[in-house]
Design an enzyme around this catalytic site. Structure first.
Site, PDB file in Angstrom:
ATOM      1  N   PHE A   1       0.809  -1.231   0.000  1.00  0.00           N
ATOM      2  CA  PHE A   1       0.000   0.000   0.000  1.00  0.00           C
ATOM      3  C   PHE A   1       0.838   1.274   0.000  1.00  0.00           C
ATOM      4  O   PHE A   1       0.377   2.317   0.446  1.00  0.00           O
ATOM      5  CB  PHE A   1      -0.970  -0.001   1.183  1.00  0.00           C
ATOM      6  CG  PHE A   1      -1.706  -1.295   1.367  1.00  0.00           C
ATOM      7  CD1 PHE A   1      -2.651  -1.685   0.439  1.00  0.00           C
ATOM      8  CD2 PHE A   1      -1.439  -2.131   2.432  1.00  0.00           C
ATOM      9  CE1 PHE A   1      -3.323  -2.890   0.572  1.00  0.00           C
ATOM     10  CE2 PHE A   1      -2.107  -3.336   2.575  1.00  0.00           C
ATOM     11  CZ  PHE A   1      -3.048  -3.721   1.648  1.00  0.00           C
TER      12      PHE A   1
ATOM     13  N   ILE B   1     -11.308  -1.726 -18.163  1.00  0.00           N
ATOM     14  CA  ILE B   1     -11.086  -2.599 -17.012  1.00  0.00           C
ATOM     15  C   ILE B   1     -10.542  -3.932 -17.528  1.00  0.00           C
ATOM     16  O   ILE B   1     -11.205  -4.638 -18.297  1.00  0.00           O
ATOM     17  CB  ILE B   1     -12.395  -2.809 -16.225  1.00  0.00           C
ATOM     18  CG1 ILE B   1     -12.975  -1.457 -15.791  1.00  0.00           C
ATOM     19  CG2 ILE B   1     -12.143  -3.717 -15.017  1.00  0.00           C
ATOM     20  CD1 ILE B   1     -12.035  -0.568 -14.992  1.00  0.00           C
TER      21      ILE B   1
ATOM     22  N   ASN C   1      -9.706  -6.686 -15.817  1.00  0.00           N
ATOM     23  CA  ASN C   1     -10.204  -7.899 -15.164  1.00  0.00           C
ATOM     24  C   ASN C   1     -11.265  -7.464 -14.165  1.00  0.00           C
ATOM     25  O   ASN C   1     -10.958  -6.853 -13.144  1.00  0.00           O
ATOM     26  CB  ASN C   1      -9.036  -8.615 -14.455  1.00  0.00           C
ATOM     27  CG  ASN C   1      -9.464  -9.906 -13.780  1.00  0.00           C
ATOM     28  OD1 ASN C   1     -10.566 -10.029 -13.278  1.00  0.00           O
ATOM     29  ND2 ASN C   1      -8.563 -10.875 -13.775  1.00  0.00           N
TER      30      ASN C   1
ATOM     31  N   LYS D   1     -12.951  -8.986 -12.101  1.00  0.00           N
ATOM     32  CA  LYS D   1     -12.928  -9.629 -10.778  1.00  0.00           C
ATOM     33  C   LYS D   1     -11.857  -8.994  -9.884  1.00  0.00           C
ATOM     34  O   LYS D   1     -12.147  -8.539  -8.777  1.00  0.00           O
ATOM     35  CB  LYS D   1     -12.653 -11.120 -10.962  1.00  0.00           C
ATOM     36  CG  LYS D   1     -12.838 -11.965  -9.722  1.00  0.00           C
ATOM     37  CD  LYS D   1     -12.669 -13.449 -10.105  1.00  0.00           C
ATOM     38  CE  LYS D   1     -13.025 -14.369  -8.963  1.00  0.00           C
ATOM     39  NZ  LYS D   1     -12.964 -15.783  -9.390  1.00  0.00           N
TER      40      LYS D   1
ATOM     41  N   LYS E   1      -6.312   2.930 -17.588  1.00  0.00           N
ATOM     42  CA  LYS E   1      -5.999   4.049 -16.708  1.00  0.00           C
ATOM     43  C   LYS E   1      -5.421   3.629 -15.348  1.00  0.00           C
ATOM     44  O   LYS E   1      -4.766   4.426 -14.687  1.00  0.00           O
ATOM     45  CB  LYS E   1      -7.253   4.888 -16.471  1.00  0.00           C
ATOM     46  CG  LYS E   1      -7.645   5.782 -17.654  1.00  0.00           C
ATOM     47  CD  LYS E   1      -8.850   6.604 -17.275  1.00  0.00           C
ATOM     48  CE  LYS E   1      -8.929   7.894 -18.085  1.00  0.00           C
ATOM     49  NZ  LYS E   1     -10.055   8.723 -17.619  1.00  0.00           N
TER      50      LYS E   1
ATOM     51  N   GLY F   1      -5.607   1.226  -8.810  1.00  0.00           N
ATOM     52  CA  GLY F   1      -5.153   0.832  -7.471  1.00  0.00           C
ATOM     53  C   GLY F   1      -5.535   1.828  -6.404  1.00  0.00           C
ATOM     54  O   GLY F   1      -5.788   1.457  -5.261  1.00  0.00           O
ATOM     55  N   GLU F   2      -5.562   3.087  -6.766  1.00  0.00           N
ATOM     56  CA  GLU F   2      -5.792   4.134  -5.771  1.00  0.00           C
ATOM     57  C   GLU F   2      -7.244   4.584  -5.653  1.00  0.00           C
ATOM     58  O   GLU F   2      -7.740   4.855  -4.566  1.00  0.00           O
ATOM     59  CB  GLU F   2      -4.944   5.365  -6.146  1.00  0.00           C
ATOM     60  CG  GLU F   2      -3.762   5.625  -5.294  1.00  0.00           C
ATOM     61  CD  GLU F   2      -2.506   4.870  -5.686  1.00  0.00           C
ATOM     62  OE1 GLU F   2      -1.533   4.990  -4.946  1.00  0.00           O
ATOM     63  OE2 GLU F   2      -2.465   4.160  -6.710  1.00  0.00           O
TER      64      GLU F   2
END
Lengths: 742, 338
Positions: free
Chosen positions: A246, A633, A635, A637, A704, A707-708
């Site tokens: 993180f 997107i 994936n 999942k 794009k 993660g954040e």
């Protein structure tokens, strides 16, 4: 052809993880491995006057105790300790000298035959200090906080406030409706499940293989080479699996320095695993005090935004991120001004933590927007729509794509926002007050140069190699999906090699930039593989692909196929066998186009429902809808999991998380995951994730990164829901029940 | 963690023989607290005597109509025991409010009584703590004290007892059976835990060399009108800011008998006879409950970070009494407050 991209493909490393086959930094064993236990300072500031190792050294099984007095040579200049993502200042040097700069600072490493012996002996090290007066409370340094210096380089420029736009003071003074509020976010810690650890394998010739918990194996390798004067070929850093980081693993952490020190001192393999309390000095989300002032016209459009921030840093490095500029970016507003000051404290340097700056800035901004909506007697969502910005106003640029409006629409529909009674304390469920709140999220869509190597075998298997990391986010899986689609092979024919400094170049895994960068890197290299295959295929007698240009063929179903005429094809196997080639290897660097004509961002809309017991004040977050606009997107999942995790963390930020410091002793007092509260299952109820369609051509694959973005805005949505439920505005996090006093 | 000797006790006599005359020895059962404290260098026994094989795992009816719970009965087994669920549901509920399933699967009945405080200074050997090191000072009084006591504290210590189960046992007026080399005795639950006074290093009146063999519940179980309401900073897996155990006997809406005990507010589970007396014979309504709360909290004192607990305790007492009176005890799985 996209067989895998965009599908809910299960993690390709899932089986290895649940069976324990996936090995983490502290799980690599070699014969003769010895164990280090870290001794830490009990004071926050001063010097080590005397350090008594005698009792520790007397323990049977103890091999050595390293301190600043007896350690092997290390570099003596700041430049050597400046890793790829170091802030300005003088980086901390573990065991370098007797100075104490924060409580919990490593001051000795006990090395022993077992970890238990090392830990016991570490408890016997006796230290006398000369203590200096420390300050660890941001509120005490408020007046002494210093404005940010003008940026020294382009990276720093990214983190300093944008230029003032228009005349914000005058616009604020003239505004029909004003809101001003001060918002506080405490220090928060990452608390990844995996403990920070390094296993250093000492090869006979002095070469080191370092298994490290890190988000950047090459960053660690370069750092170790500088600090210890070693050649790159003599240090290989590996991190095949990471149990969460993180942001806490972006910079090389002190356990790897201590483990290498001990390996070099003892000429043997050493493992150092930190304890949970010891991890609380590895970096943290800096506490911050933010003043937001908004001026609006009577019609609910914004005319002035002022955002002032005071954020915490250490005495030895100036860590800061772009706290204030988000306010001038998100909403249409002709006048915007920013100030950012640093409060230097006797603590370790803060570091990046999921969506650094946006998470905290948007808590303040989106709380303030909610307060402005109340002042304007306007629905909070309607206010956002009236202030919607079609351009990046910092640089007056269009966005490469911005489907935030669609996030608002789909999120509101899924949540049932239109049934909201605008009055605070108006909605009830039996004894509970019900509150509905919303907020916006924003993050950057970044890309970085990255190099990918692909080796294709004649039997149709491909190895993809890159020195990036998978910090639990699913990089292995999306890389395999992209490679399978780009090479026209089944997913199971792809193997992914990452987390190894000897592999092709990668930046650290951070900033949500790896998915876009590495995927396009794979596509770039796959194109080179395709071209080479085509060259071979054309050499076949009577080749059906003779005279065809490279752009006219695609790889699918194990074959090179003419785009214009699918009946014209050559199988990979045939092309390679005919040329007597077993293996095609290509290594290419993806250099993202430096598109300065458009702004690149991801966005989200979060809707939250809370139920608050009116008598006691217990808050339950019963529903959250998070609608995300983040390009293509890869994936659905793993992407959903990312967003779910972000929402859960946002709930923790809103209601639970706070690092508690005893300012008298300058020491963190809840440095464990029993007392540092994060949400548990009972705190988490219904969370719905929506990905809105957002085509983007900033890179060939339209990615794009996300993660954040999942955490940004969540705390504000919950705080706004708590206000709507109770009529009580809490501006300092976390919102514990005592702050409600219903 | 220090080096220590490990020994196993075969029966109670062996256990008390082994611990007699060895002030640095400790018994270990579930180990869910002792081992943690050993890792933190807070507990430093030179010898650890494993008592998990002792025959103290039975839950039995007593001739007097009560229930005798062996000291080694696991929290989970006790909470799900049919006799406990049927006759002493407040005890089952309190156990389920504490810790996690994994911890409850390990933790023993006797060990639960001997849990040490979760005061952050007690755990951090770099800071003064009178409970850990007599005479070193109390860091919490002027430090981080959100979790600390509002009742019965002293200038030497403001720590709280962390157990949920013990709050229910205080309510039920359990008896603690102990043995030592010099014989057996029974300690009333109210006498088992101590207030800190000038000797905060002593949590209980258990003497050196004594072992808990059983906890005995008297017949009265308040199985109809009861609750265990626990309020904390997240919805599970956190120690109580305030918890309240209640047992009522009602005649219509008149309170015939009443007990209530608080957790999270003092160095021991807190009962107040005057507060309970204020309820007896009165109508079960909000005004009565508020009066009782005021009586119990008359001497409550807060510190920098925990003064809110006084008002919170008042609200929790009223709510818990209402839950018990209405026959709607707090569920420990649904986190909505009943």
């Amino acid at each position: 052809m996209a067989h895998y991209i965009g599908t809910p493909t299960s993690r390709v490393d899932g089986f290895a993880k649940v069976t324990g086959a996936a090995k983490y930094a502290a799980e690599f064993n070699v014969p003769g491995l010895v164990y280090g236990s870290v001794v830490t300072s009990t004071i926050a500031k001063g010097r080590i006057a005397r350090i008594d190792l005698s009792a520790a050294l007397r323990v049977e099984g103890v091999l050595d105790v390293l301190t600043h007095e007896n350690r092997p040579t290390m570099a003596d200049n700041d430049q050597a300790y400046k890793d790829d993502v170091a802030p300005a200042g003088s980086p901390f040097r573990p065991l370098y000298d007797g100075r104490i700069m924060f409580s919990g600072q490593p001051i000795a490493l006990v090395v022993a035959q077992t970890s238990e012996i090392a830990r016991f002996a570490a408890s016997l090290v006796r230290v006398d200090y000369e203590t200096d007066t420390h300050i660890t409370d941001v509120h005490c340094q408020r007046e002494a906080a210093i404005p940010l210096k003008p940026p020294g380089d382009p990276i720093e420029a990214m983190f300093t406030p944008p230029k003032t736009r228009g005349r914000p003071e005058q616009a604020l003074a003239a505004a029909a409706v004003r809101h001003a509020g001060e918002y506080y976010v405490p220090i928060e810690h990452h608390n990844p499940m995996e403990l920070f650890a390094s296993t250093v394998i000492y090869d006979g010739d002095g070469k080191l293989t370092v298994y490290d918990k890190t988000q950047g194996v090459q960053n660690v390798q370069h750092y170790l080479c500088r600090v210890f004067g070693m050649k790159p070929e003599d240090v290989r850093v590996m991190s095949p699996f990471v149990g969460g980081a993180f942001g806490s693993g972006l910079r090389p952490q002190f356990q790897v320095v201590l483990a290498v020190l001990a390996a070099r001192a003892l000429r043997r393999s050493v493992r150092v695993v930190l304890t949970r309390p010891q991890m609380y000095v590895l970096g943290y989300r800096p506490a911050m005090i933010q003043l937001i002032e908004l001026g609006a016209n009577a019609d609910g459009t914004l005319d002035a935004i002022m955002h002032d921030a005071i954020t915490v840093t250490s005495r030895y490095e100036d860590f800061f991120r772009q706290e204030t500029g988000w306010s001038g970016l998100l909403y249409k507003c002709a006048n915007a001004g920013y100030k950012h000051k640093l409060a230097r404290l006797d603590l370790a340097t803060p570091c990046d933590m999921r969506a650094p700056s946006a998470t905290t800035a948007l808590f303040a901004l989106e709380s303030a927007m909610d307060e402005l909506a109340v002042a304007l007697n306007l629905d909070p969502l309607e206010l956002r729509l009236r202030c919607y910005s079609e351009r990046d106003q910092h640089n007056d640029l269009p966005f490469s794509s911005k489907a935030l409006r669609e996030c608002y629409r789909q999120g509101a529909t899924a949540f049932g926002w239109d049934k909201r009674n605008p009055e605070a304390r108006s909605m009830r469920d039996a004894g509970d007050l019900v509150g509905w709140g919303m907020a916006t999220g924003v993050w950057e869509a970044l890309q970085m140069p990255i190099t990918v190597r692909i080796a294709l075998s004649a039997n149709g298997h491909a190895e993809v190699a890159c020195a990036t990391s998978d910090i639990g986010t699913g990089s292995y899986t999306i890389m395999a999906q992209v490679a399978a689609d780009m090479l026209g092979l089944p997913l199971e024919n792809i193997s992914i090699n990452l987390g190894d400094s000897s592999l092709p170049q990668s930046p650290v895994e951070g900033g949500s930039w790896i998915a876009a960068s590495v995927s396009n890197g794979i596509a770039t290299t796959a194109d080179a593989i395709r071209d080479e295959l085509l060259r071979l295929a054309k050499q076949m007698p009577g080749s059906p692909l003779a005279n065809i240009a490279s752009g006219e063929v695609t790889l699918a179903d194990g074959k090179l196929i003419s785009k214009g005429d699918a009946s014209r094809s050559v199988s990979i196997t045939d092309a390679m066998r005919h040329a007597a080639v077993d293996r095609i290897e290509q290594e290419k660097t993806y250099n993202p186009s430096n598109d300065v004509t458009r702004a690149h961002n991801t966005h989200s809309a979060i809707f939250a429902e809370v139920k608050v017991d009116e008598q006691i004040g217990v808050i339950r977050v019963t529903r959250v809808v998070s609608a995300i606009a983040a390009g293509r997107i890869l994936n659905t999942k793993t992407a959903s999991s990312q967003i779910l995790g972000g929402v859960v963390w946002g709930i923790g930020m809103a209601l639970h998380e706070e690092t508690l410091i005893d300012h008298k002793v300058g020491r963190i007092m809840n440095a464990n995951i029993a007392e540092y509260h994060v949400p548990v299952n009972a705190d988490i109820h219904d969370i719905k994730v929506i990905f809105v369609d957002e085509p983007d051509d900033s890179n060939p694959l339209g990615i794009k990164g996300l993660g954040e973005i999942g955490i940004v805005g969540v705390a504000a949505a919950i705080a706004n829901a708590v206000y709507h439920a109770t009529g009580k505005r809490v501006r300092d996090l976390p919102i514990t029940l005592d702050k409600l006093r219903l | 963690m220090i080096s220590f000797r490990y020994a196993r006790a075969n029966d109670v006599a062996d256990a008390v023989r082994q611990i007699a005359g060895d002030p640095d020895a400790k018994f270990v059962a579930g180990g869910t607290n002792l081992i943690d404290l050993m890792k933190m260098d807070v507990e430093r026994p030179t010898k650890v005597i494993d008592i998990t094989r002792l025959p103290l795992k039975q839950v039995e009816n007593t001739p007097g109509g009560g229930l005798r719970i062996g000291a080694l009965v696991r929290n989970s087994d006790l909470a799900y025991h049919p006799q406990v669920e049927a006759r002493y549901p407040v005890l089952a509920s309190a156990i389920m409010a504490g810790a996690s399933q994994q911890l409850r699967n390990m933790a023993s009945t006797g060990g639960d009584l001997l849990q040490r405080t979760r005061c952050c200074y007690f755990y951090d050997t770099a800071t003064p703590c009178n409970k850990r090191e007599r005479g070193s000072g109390c860091s919490a009084i002027a430090g981080q004290n959100r979790m600390h006591a509002i009742l019965g504290a002293s200038d030497a210590c403001i720590a709280t007892h962390p157990s949920d189960m013990c709050v229910a046992l205080a309510l039920l007026e359990a008896k603690v059976h102990v043995s030592s080399a010099s014989g057996d005795r029974v300690i009333a639950f109210a006498e088992f835990h101590r207030l800190p006074g000038e000797t905060p290093e002593r949590d209980t009146n258990l003497d050196a060399g004594e072992i808990i063999t059983a906890v005995e519940l008297p017949p009265k179980g308040f199985a109809t009108n009861y609750t265990y309401l626990k309020i904390r900073d997240r919805l599970s897996y956190a120690f109580a800011l305030v918890s309240v155990a209640v047992g009522l006997e009602l005649d219509g809406d008149t309170i015939n008998d009443c007990r209530f005990a608080l957790g999270g507010v003092a160095h021991k589970p807190w009962r107040d006879p005057r507060a309970e007396a204020a309820l007896r014979g009165r109508r079960a309504n909000a005004a009565t409950f508020a009066d009782a709360a005021d009586v119990l909290l008359r001497d409550a004192k807060g510190y920098a970070h925990n003064t809110f607990k006084i008002d919170l305790a008042r609200r929790c007492i009223s709510r818990a009494l209402m839950q018990a009176a209405r026959g709607t005890p707090q569920s420990q799985s649904s986190k909505k407050i009943a």
